[in-house]
Enzyme design. Structure first.
Site, PDB file in Angstrom:
ATOM      1  N   ARG A  72       0.840  -1.194   0.000  1.00 20.87           N
ATOM      2  CA  ARG A  72       0.000   0.000   0.000  1.00 20.87           C
ATOM      3  C   ARG A  72       0.882   1.255   0.000  1.00 20.87           C
ATOM      4  NH1 ARG A  72      -1.836   0.981   4.267  1.00 20.87           N
ATOM      5  NH2 ARG A  72      -1.140  -0.799   5.500  1.00 20.87           N
ATOM      6  N   TYR A 212      -1.471  -3.557  -6.833  1.00 25.79           N
ATOM      7  CA  TYR A 212      -1.193  -4.402  -5.661  1.00 25.79           C
ATOM      8  C   TYR A 212      -2.172  -4.198  -4.504  1.00 25.79           C
ATOM      9  CZ  TYR A 212       1.724  -7.511  -2.885  1.00 25.79           C
ATOM     10  OH  TYR A 212       2.185  -8.585  -2.166  1.00 25.79           O
ATOM     11  N   GLY A 214      -4.265  -3.599  -1.277  1.00 23.45           N
ATOM     12  CA  GLY A 214      -5.216  -2.574  -0.871  1.00 23.45           C
ATOM     13  C   GLY A 214      -5.282  -1.373  -1.806  1.00 23.45           C
ATOM     14  N   LYS A 221      -9.724  -2.255   1.735  1.00 21.33           N
ATOM     15  CA  LYS A 221      -9.433  -1.094   2.584  1.00 21.33           C
ATOM     16  C   LYS A 221     -10.224   0.133   2.129  1.00 21.33           C
ATOM     17  CE  LYS A 221      -6.534  -3.685   4.626  1.00 21.33           C
ATOM     18  NZ  LYS A 221      -6.368  -3.992   6.032  1.00 21.33           N
ATOM     19  N   HIS A 241     -10.599  -2.244  11.489  1.00 22.55           N
ATOM     20  CA  HIS A 241      -9.509  -3.097  10.999  1.00 22.55           C
ATOM     21  C   HIS A 241      -9.283  -4.195  12.028  1.00 22.55           C
ATOM     22  CE1 HIS A 241      -5.035  -3.259   9.489  1.00 22.55           C
ATOM     23  NE2 HIS A 241      -5.785  -4.110   8.844  1.00 22.55           N
ATOM     24  N   SER A 263      -1.316  -3.327  10.389  1.00 28.06           N
ATOM     25  CA  SER A 263      -0.989  -4.223   9.284  1.00 28.06           C
ATOM     26  C   SER A 263       0.262  -5.050   9.596  1.00 28.06           C
ATOM     27  CB  SER A 263      -0.756  -3.399   8.016  1.00 28.06           C
ATOM     28  OG  SER A 263      -1.911  -2.637   7.738  1.00 28.06           O
ATOM     29  N   CYS A 265       0.704  -7.258  11.892  1.00 26.35           N
ATOM     30  CA  CYS A 265       0.980  -7.376  13.335  1.00 26.35           C
ATOM     31  C   CYS A 265       0.203  -8.507  13.992  1.00 26.35           C
ATOM     32  CB  CYS A 265       0.695  -6.052  14.031  1.00 26.35           C
ATOM     33  SG  CYS A 265       1.886  -4.775  13.598  1.00 26.35           S
ATOM     34  N   GLY A 266      -0.363  -9.424  13.207  1.00 27.51           N
ATOM     35  CA  GLY A 266      -0.851 -10.659  13.816  1.00 27.51           C
ATOM     36  C   GLY A 266      -2.338 -10.948  13.794  1.00 27.51           C
ATOM     37  N   ASN A 269      -2.937 -14.427  12.009  1.00 30.53           N
ATOM     38  CA  ASN A 269      -2.414 -15.500  12.849  1.00 30.53           C
ATOM     39  C   ASN A 269      -3.277 -15.743  14.081  1.00 30.53           C
ATOM     40  OD1 ASN A 269       0.517 -16.685  12.118  1.00 30.53           O
ATOM     41  ND2 ASN A 269       0.206 -14.687  11.197  1.00 30.53           N
ATOM     42  N   ASP A 288      -9.459  -9.644   9.001  1.00 33.16           N
ATOM     43  CA  ASP A 288      -8.923  -8.307   8.710  1.00 33.16           C
ATOM     44  C   ASP A 288      -9.902  -7.164   8.970  1.00 33.16           C
ATOM     45  OD1 ASP A 288      -6.518  -6.931   7.729  1.00 33.16           O
ATOM     46  OD2 ASP A 288      -7.714  -6.359   5.988  1.00 33.16           O
ATOM     47  N   ASN A 377       6.312  -8.472   2.141  1.00 31.35           N
ATOM     48  CA  ASN A 377       4.863  -8.282   2.036  1.00 31.35           C
ATOM     49  C   ASN A 377       4.257  -9.223   0.991  1.00 31.35           C
ATOM     50  OD1 ASN A 377       2.406  -6.988   2.817  1.00 31.35           O
ATOM     51  ND2 ASN A 377       2.487  -5.685   0.994  1.00 31.35           N
ATOM     52  N   ALA A 378       4.906 -10.379   0.761  1.00 34.45           N
ATOM     53  CA  ALA A 378       4.324 -11.391  -0.122  1.00 34.45           C
ATOM     54  C   ALA A 378       3.016 -11.874   0.500  1.00 34.45           C
ATOM     55  CB  ALA A 378       5.287 -12.557  -0.281  1.00 34.45           C
ATOM     56  N   ARG A 379       2.021 -12.157  -0.325  1.00 31.50           N
ATOM     57  CA  ARG A 379       0.701 -12.488   0.219  1.00 31.50           C
ATOM     58  C   ARG A 379       0.056 -13.651  -0.515  1.00 31.50           C
ATOM     59  NH1 ARG A 379      -1.820  -8.685   4.142  1.00 31.50           N
ATOM     60  NH2 ARG A 379      -0.164  -7.179   4.543  1.00 31.50           N
ATOM     61  N   GLY A 506       0.375 -19.906  18.864  1.00 28.40           N
ATOM     62  CA  GLY A 506      -0.530 -20.768  19.631  1.00 28.40           C
ATOM     63  C   GLY A 506      -0.541 -20.445  21.115  1.00 28.40           C
TER      64      GLY A 506
HETATM   65  P1  GTP Z   1      -2.507  -7.482   7.574  1.00 26.80           P
HETATM   66  O1  GTP Z   1      -3.026  -8.535   6.653  1.00 26.80           O
HETATM   67  O2  GTP Z   1      -1.401  -6.669   6.961  1.00 26.80           O
HETATM   68  O3  GTP Z   1      -3.564  -6.603   8.136  1.00 26.80           O
HETATM   69  O4  GTP Z   1      -1.721  -8.224   8.760  1.00 26.80           O
HETATM   70  P2  GTP Z   1      -2.153  -9.121  10.027  1.00 26.80           P
HETATM   71  O5  GTP Z   1      -2.434  -8.242  11.189  1.00 26.80           O
HETATM   72  O6  GTP Z   1      -3.217 -10.095   9.644  1.00 26.80           O
HETATM   73  O7  GTP Z   1      -0.778  -9.871  10.349  1.00 26.80           O
HETATM   74  P3  GTP Z   1      -0.380 -11.423  10.246  1.00 26.80           P
HETATM   75  O8  GTP Z   1      -1.193 -12.286  11.175  1.00 26.80           O
HETATM   76  O9  GTP Z   1      -0.402 -11.811   8.810  1.00 26.80           O
HETATM   77  O10 GTP Z   1       1.113 -11.412  10.793  1.00 26.80           O
HETATM   78  C1  GTP Z   1       2.135 -10.664  10.203  1.00 26.80           C
HETATM   79  C2  GTP Z   1       3.486 -11.180  10.606  1.00 26.80           C
HETATM   80  O11 GTP Z   1       3.613 -11.186  12.032  1.00 26.80           O
HETATM   81  C3  GTP Z   1       3.752 -12.593  10.140  1.00 26.80           C
HETATM   82  O12 GTP Z   1       5.055 -12.692   9.649  1.00 26.80           O
HETATM   83  C4  GTP Z   1       3.582 -13.425  11.374  1.00 26.80           C
HETATM   84  O13 GTP Z   1       4.363 -14.590  11.342  1.00 26.80           O
HETATM   85  C5  GTP Z   1       3.998 -12.465  12.491  1.00 26.80           C
HETATM   86  N1  GTP Z   1       3.256 -12.774  13.750  1.00 26.80           N
HETATM   87  C6  GTP Z   1       1.920 -12.969  13.874  1.00 26.80           C
HETATM   88  N2  GTP Z   1       1.583 -13.298  15.144  1.00 26.80           N
HETATM   89  C7  GTP Z   1       2.730 -13.276  15.861  1.00 26.80           C
HETATM   90  C8  GTP Z   1       3.054 -13.535  17.247  1.00 26.80           C
HETATM   91  O14 GTP Z   1       2.193 -13.839  18.071  1.00 26.80           O
HETATM   92  N3  GTP Z   1       4.362 -13.398  17.605  1.00 26.80           N
HETATM   93  C9  GTP Z   1       5.344 -13.061  16.705  1.00 26.80           C
HETATM   94  N4  GTP Z   1       6.591 -12.956  17.152  1.00 26.80           N
HETATM   95  N5  GTP Z   1       5.078 -12.834  15.394  1.00 26.80           N
HETATM   96  C10 GTP Z   1       3.800 -12.934  14.981  1.00 26.80           C
HETATM   97  C1  SPV Z   2      -3.022  -4.306   5.365  1.00 26.28           C
HETATM   98  O1  SPV Z   2      -2.041  -3.663   4.923  1.00 26.28           O
HETATM   99  O2  SPV Z   2      -3.542  -4.051   6.490  1.00 26.28           O
HETATM  100  C2  SPV Z   2      -3.589  -5.418   4.582  1.00 26.28           C
HETATM  101  C3  SPV Z   2      -3.060  -5.658   3.228  1.00 26.28           C
HETATM  102  O3  SPV Z   2      -4.487  -6.090   5.054  1.00 26.28           O
HETATM  103  S1  SPV Z   2      -3.725  -4.586   2.031  1.00 26.28           S
HETATM  104  O4  SPV Z   2      -4.950  -5.189   1.502  1.00 26.28           O
HETATM  105  O5  SPV Z   2      -2.727  -4.428   0.978  1.00 26.28           O
HETATM  106  O6  SPV Z   2      -4.044  -3.313   2.623  1.00 26.28           O
HETATM  107 MN    MN Z   3      -5.074  -5.398   7.115  1.00 25.45          MN
END
Ligand code: GTP
Ligand code: SPV
Ligand code: MN
Length: 600
Positions: A72, A212, A214, A221, A241, A263, A265-266, A269, A288, A377-379, A506
């Site tokens: 973005r 690309y 968002g 977004k 968000h 973004s 930040c987890g 996951n 998201d 930022n590979a997705r 986990g």
């Molecule tokens: P957007 O799609 O950009 O909005 O991101 P998101 O908030 O869904 O983040 P995502 O869960 O994809 O995690 C982003 C990165 O943070 C990845 O590389 C994860 O492996 C890492 N990550 C996620 N959860 C944790 C955690 O609990 N601890 C640590 N150390 N890293 C984490």
């Molecule tokens: C973010 O950046 O928070 C995303 C990926 O979820 S994008 O759709 O590119 O905004």
């Molecule tokens: Mn997001």
């Protein structure tokens, strides 16, 4: 293809854009598998997509973008409200008429040599009273395929729209017309002129120059956050968000939890988590975006308006996120991962060992000296319906009732593992001061601490100070006993050696378990300046290998760091001028008072 609607506003707009952008032809997207496959074949022939080894990953594709178009672009994203004060200090603003004039010039002839695709889509299940319909006009078949995964697309949406129904017009051009006799490139774009513009008053989106994420998948977004947040302010609901998860305790208690993290930040996951503590179960509702409004029962109900996941690939592994890997076995589009010698995908963190014979996201032979094989930022783009851990109620039109809301970010110090707000107002304060280290999800350098209130800094479609007031007003008109409780969390605290103190993934279920114990009134807590943190004995540490001193550090607040934090919050708040609600200034005063009492 023949017209599939008699909606005159839509037909007139398609004609207007055709005249302006000058595509060779116009194709209406019906949402069928046949059309998807046809477009995918076309993209394979054009070199934009590579079909992955069907024996390993059926019906899946790999794309790699222009290296100048990988995330973005916040610096080129605008809120074009009539008044600059309605965009507020955190958004780029441009006068709507000026922006229309500028972009009309950019769009003029921008689709020459290309096809204009009409993509009718619904954010939220088709026909739900809470869904919003958009129509994206795009010259990128890659965007068409991605939108078909991320939203309900096609004839059913047009049928729902009917003759007079309203939709959000979303215009998108990659901005690279093909001149006669010229060869197209695999990933057309125009990075020097990229603009992502939102017109919140007329509810329109104009995007130019990027293909690309968002920037280009405009339902996500642009519509479901920036435009929807402005609509939500007017109509009295919340567009956030946030992930949404369903948590079931060993006792059979069910709680739905929403969580806003910036973004990368987890959110994905946490939404897909496999608990490290026995007897607990997590299922995914959304990863998201959450749209939340009060139900007739007075509780806050959340809907995930998306149909798919556009998730960060690097870091995803059998250890960190096994559910994601199970979801990614077929029907996936990967963008900017690495490619293996036998036509499968790889990224940093997937396996400990780097496979031989990798092709990087730039399409080059992998050399560890020239950076990572996959872009950070590979997705992956994949349908949520094929996730094994998807909650059965994930598309229920009325959504799910939220028990707790989490706010979090990447904070190497200060912010404890978890703390519970004293009240809604205190929770809004905690949301308003969220700060996080920047990630690769947006252009610019990585690892700089910045305020990202409610994880909405890049996504709030109006004045962020008014957004804080909207959150406060939302709580003020609710039955307090039915409001979700608010928690601050931080999985990213580091020890003196620079490594993460908390294992995360986990093990984050241990924090969710404590939150449920709080909601059910089973455990007490310790007061800190950020609210109530766990008594260490109340955290389930079965099977957790962590030093007791590290756990203590994780749950503590360093009061010296807090002094400078208060100064930084004051500076942050001062940017909102008279749009800052007085309740938040009062919360900061209270934080300061506590500090004085203890430090003296
Ligand atoms: P957007 O799609 O950009 O909005 O991101 P998101 O908030 O869904 O983040 P995502 O869960 O994809 O995690 C982003 C990165 O943070 C990845 O590389 C994860 O492996 C890492 N990550 C996620 N959860 C944790 C955690 O609990 N601890 C640590 N150390 N890293 C984490
Ligand atoms: C973010 O950046 O928070 C995303 C990926 O979820 S994008 O759709 O590119 O905004
Ligand atoms: Mn997001």
């Amino acid at each position: 293809m023949s017209q599939m609607t008699s909606n005159t506003r839509l037909l007139d707009w398609v004609e207007e854009v055709r005249e302006l952008c000058g595509p060779d032809d116009v194709v209406w997207c019906d949402g069928s598998q046949e059309q998807f496959d046809l477009l995918a074949d076309k993209l394979v022939a054009a070199g934009t997509l590579k079909k992955l080894n069907p024996a390993k990953r059926p019906n899946s594709y790999w794309a790699h973008s222009d290296p100048r178009d990988v995330a973005r672009v916040e610096s080129r994203t605008y809120i074009c409200s009539r008044l600059e004060s309605d965009a507020g200090p955190t958004n780029n603003w441009r006068n709507p008429e000026e922006m229309r004039k500028h972009m009309t010039e950019l769009y003029s002839g921008s689709m020459a040599g290309r096809t204009l695709y009409v993509v009718p889509f619904s954010m939220g299940p088709v026909g739900s009273p809470f869904s919003m319909i958009g129509v994206e006009l795009t010259d990128s078949p890659y965007v068409v395929l991605s939108m078909s995964i991320m939203a309900a697309v096609g004839q059913a949406v047009l049928d729902e729209l009917g003759d007079r129904g309203d939709f959000v017009p979303c215009l998108h051009s990659v901005g690279q017309p093909i001149k006669p006799g010229e060869q197209d490139v695999p990933w057309p774009c125009d990075p020097d002129e990229t603009v992502i513009a939102h017109f919140p008053e007329s509810r329109e989106i104009w995007s130019y120059g990027s293909g690309y994420g968002g920037n280009a998948l405009l339902g996500k977004k642009c519509l479901a956050l920036r435009i929807a947040s402005a609509v939500a302010r007017d109509e009295g609901w919340l567009a956030e968000h946030m992930l949404i998860l369903k948590l079931t305790s060993p006792r059979g208690e069910v709680h739905y939890v929403a969580g806003a993290f910036p973004s990368a930040c987890g959110k994905t996951n946490l939404a897909m988590l496999v608990p490290a503590v026995g007897g607990w179960k997590v299922e995914t509702v959304g990863d998201d975006i959450a749209w939340m409004r009060f139900g007739e029962d007075g509780r806050l109900w959340a809907v995930n308006p998306e149909a798919g996941f556009f998730g960060v690939a690097p870091g995803t592994s059998q250890r960190t996120n096994p559910n994601a890997l199970k979801t990614l076995t077929k029907n996936v589009i990967f963008t900017n991962t690495a490619l293996t010698h036998d036509d499968d995908v790889w990224w940093e963190g997937l396996t400990d060992e780097v496979p031989e014979g990798l092709t990087t996201w730039k399409g080059e032979a992998y050399d560890p000296a020239s950076g990572p094989a996959a872009h950070p930022n590979a997705r992956f783009t994949v349908s949520a319906a094929q996730a094994p851990q998807i909650a059965q109620e994930w598309q229920r039109p009325e959504g799910v009732p939220i028990s707790a809301i989490l706010f979090g970010g990447r904070r190497a110090s200060l912010i404890p593992l978890v703390s519970e707000a004293h009240s809604w107002e205190h929770g809004v304060f905690l949301g308003s001061i969220v700060a996080s280290e920047t990630t690769a999800a947006a252009e610019g350098s990585v690892g700089n601490l910045r305020r990202d209130p409610f994880a909405m800094l890049p996504f709030c479609g109006y004045n962020m100070g008014d957004y804080f007031a909207h959150w406060l007003a939302t709580g003020a008109r609710a039955d307090v006993s039915k409001l979700p409780r608010i928690y601050l969390v931080n999985w990213f605290r580091k020890g003196s050696d620079g490594s993460f103190l908390w294992p995360g993934f986990g093990d984050n279920a241990r924090v969710l378990a404590w939150i449920v114990d709080r909601l059910e009134g089973r455990v007490g807590a310790v007061e800190t300046p950020f609210g109530r943190t766990p008594k260490l004995a109340d955290l389930n540490t079965d099977g957790l290998s962590i030093e007791p001193s590290a756990l203590e550090e994780l749950c503590s607040v360093d009061r010296r760091l807090l002094v400078s934090e208060c100064e930084s919050i004051e500076e942050h708040f001062s940017t909102f001028g008279d749009h800052l609600p007085k309740e938040l200034a009062h919360q900061l005063d209270q934080l300061r008072e506590q500090l004085l009492e203890v430090v003296d």
